[in-house]
Design a protein around this motif. Structure first.
Motif: not given
Length: 437
Positions: A410-424
């Motif tokens: 019930x306290x689970x937390x995701x790592x972030x809203x977005x993951x963004x990369x310079x390349x694939x």
């Protein structure tokens, strides 16, 4: 090859009705002559077709497999932007390149980022699981992640390797779209690595553009030279070009050293008061179950003793003071500027799993202005070029959440809203991939 031609031709002619096969057992004898004629006709056509095929030059039949070894290899195109959807467990939703600018402009317009799962069965089917978990385990249910909301003062936390020039370049690229809707609105870069005492030097740089003097001032204040170099040539220079403000957020290096060596209680009371405005909230947070999960699963993973006398307790004190100081400085700037936006550049380990200053901002803002409209959705967290190790994964896959056992789900937390990369990114580091959106 003849057998292949025979089978293919037979199948085609059967499809077209050239060969007639009678299945009625009562009419077999009556149609025997007709069947024999049909077989002779079929065989003659097949033989003629085979002769034509043998005489046909190679490749004239458009064999799709012919010359495949001569074709250049083209790797699959993968997205560079991934939403970490708030399903249980979290999933990755890759965004098409054409949608990236729209996402950043939405953030720049002050609309923040929804913290509820996307309801779109074309993306994933986890909504059914979430509905079951809602009633079975008492966790949050599915809501509309695309609900309308009004623009408000907002924050974007960019988790980076502050000394990495690639991350610095990606930071400025993302800001290019974020600031497009922000004409005549207060916008700033918040620098989580710059001590508060460097604010005059940052202001002077906006006026003069003298990078040398600013580098000297940052180094003199204790900023790592590699960090100063990457940030001055990247986001700080970009801020000067685009007319953005620069805001120093970090506590002084000597104060951090005092806390790490002697404990928080030995820091000068006046200095401590300048870093911690909401003293009661600062104390109460340490007892919050979700914060305890973050402390155990993320914060303390970075503890490395500096010497024999160093302790985990003093490392904890250093981290919570630093995070509170950054949140307080960011809140002070934002509350005085309605509809403002601050993009905070901070180390990736202080942004992941909604820890660090980002988890304190709503509380501090409400302490300063109880009527503020700032809420959790006003804060967006983005990890730039994260590695599996930086997300605390023990495998090649990125870790998307903490809190996956029955006792703390019930306290689970995701790592972030977005993951963004310079390349694939490599495909073997992307877990729980959904359909492209």
């Amino acid at each position: 090859s003849c057998l292949l031609l025979f089978n293919s031709a037979t199948a085609f002619m059967l499809y077209k009705g050239t060969v007639r096969v009678e299945t009625n057992l009562h009419s077999v004898e009556n149609n025997k002559n007709e069947q024999l004629f049909s077989r002779r006709e079929t065989l003659s056509q097949l033989i003629g077709g085979a002769a034509i095929a043998i005489a046909t030059p190679a490749g004239a039949l458009n064999n799709p497999f012919l010359g495949i070894d001569d074709q250049p290899f083209e790797p699959a195109k993968r997205a560079t932007c991934y939403l970490v959807d708030s399903t249980i467990p979290p999933t990755l939703v890759p965004y098409k390149k054409a949608r990236e600018a729209a996402i950043l402009k939405q953030i720049g317009a002050g609309l923040g980022t929804a913290k509820t799962p996307k309801i779109d069965e074309a993306i994933n089917l986890n909504n059914m699981m979430n509905k079951g978990l809602k009633f079975g385990m008492g966790v949050a249910g599915v809501e509309n992640g695309d609900k309308k909301r009004k623009a408000t003062t907002s924050f974007v936390f960019l988790g980076v390797d502050c000394a990495d020039e690639v991350d610095a370049s990606l930071t400025t690229t993302l800001m290019g779209d974020i600031i497009k809707p922000r004409r005549n609105l207060a916008t700033a870069f918040g620098l989580a690595f710059a001590p508060l005492s460097t604010q005059p030097a940052l202001d002077a740089f906006i006026t003069s553009g003298d990078e040398g003097k600013l580098l000297e001032a940052l180094k003199a204040a204790g900023v790592d030279p590699a960090v100063a170099g990457a940030q001055v040539s990247g986001p700080i220079k970009y801020a000067k070009q685009k007319g953005l403000e620069l805001v120093a957020l970090a506590p002084e290096v000597e104060d951090i050293k005092t806390v790490r060596e002697q404990g928080l209680q030995n820091l000068d009371q006046q200095r401590r008061g300048s870093y911690v405005m909401d003293a009661q909230g600062f104390i109460d947070l340490t007892q919050d179950p979700k914060f305890k999960l973050y402390t155990e699963k993320s914060m303390m993973k970075n503890y490395v003793p500096l010497n024999e006398s160093d302790s985990a307790a003093n490392f904890f004190a250093e981290k919570i003071l630093t995070d509170e100081a950054i949140a307080s400085a960011a809140a002070r700037w934002a509350i005085l500027r309605p509809d403002s936006l601050m993009a905070v550049v901070a180390p990736i380990q202080d942004v992941r799993f909604y820890g660090g200053a980002s988890s304190r901002l709503v509380r501090v803002c409400k302490f300063l202005s109880p009527d503020t409209t700032i809420d959790e959705e006003s804060i967006t967290t983005v990890l730039l070029n994260p590695s599996a190790e930086e997300t605390l994964s023990v495998s090649k896959f990125l870790r998307l959440e903490i809190g996956s056992s029955p006792t703390n789900m019930k306290y689970q937390t995701k790592v972030a809203d977005y993951l963004w990369f310079s390349s694939a990114p490599k495909v073997n580091m992307l877990p729980r991939m959904m359909n492209e959106y």
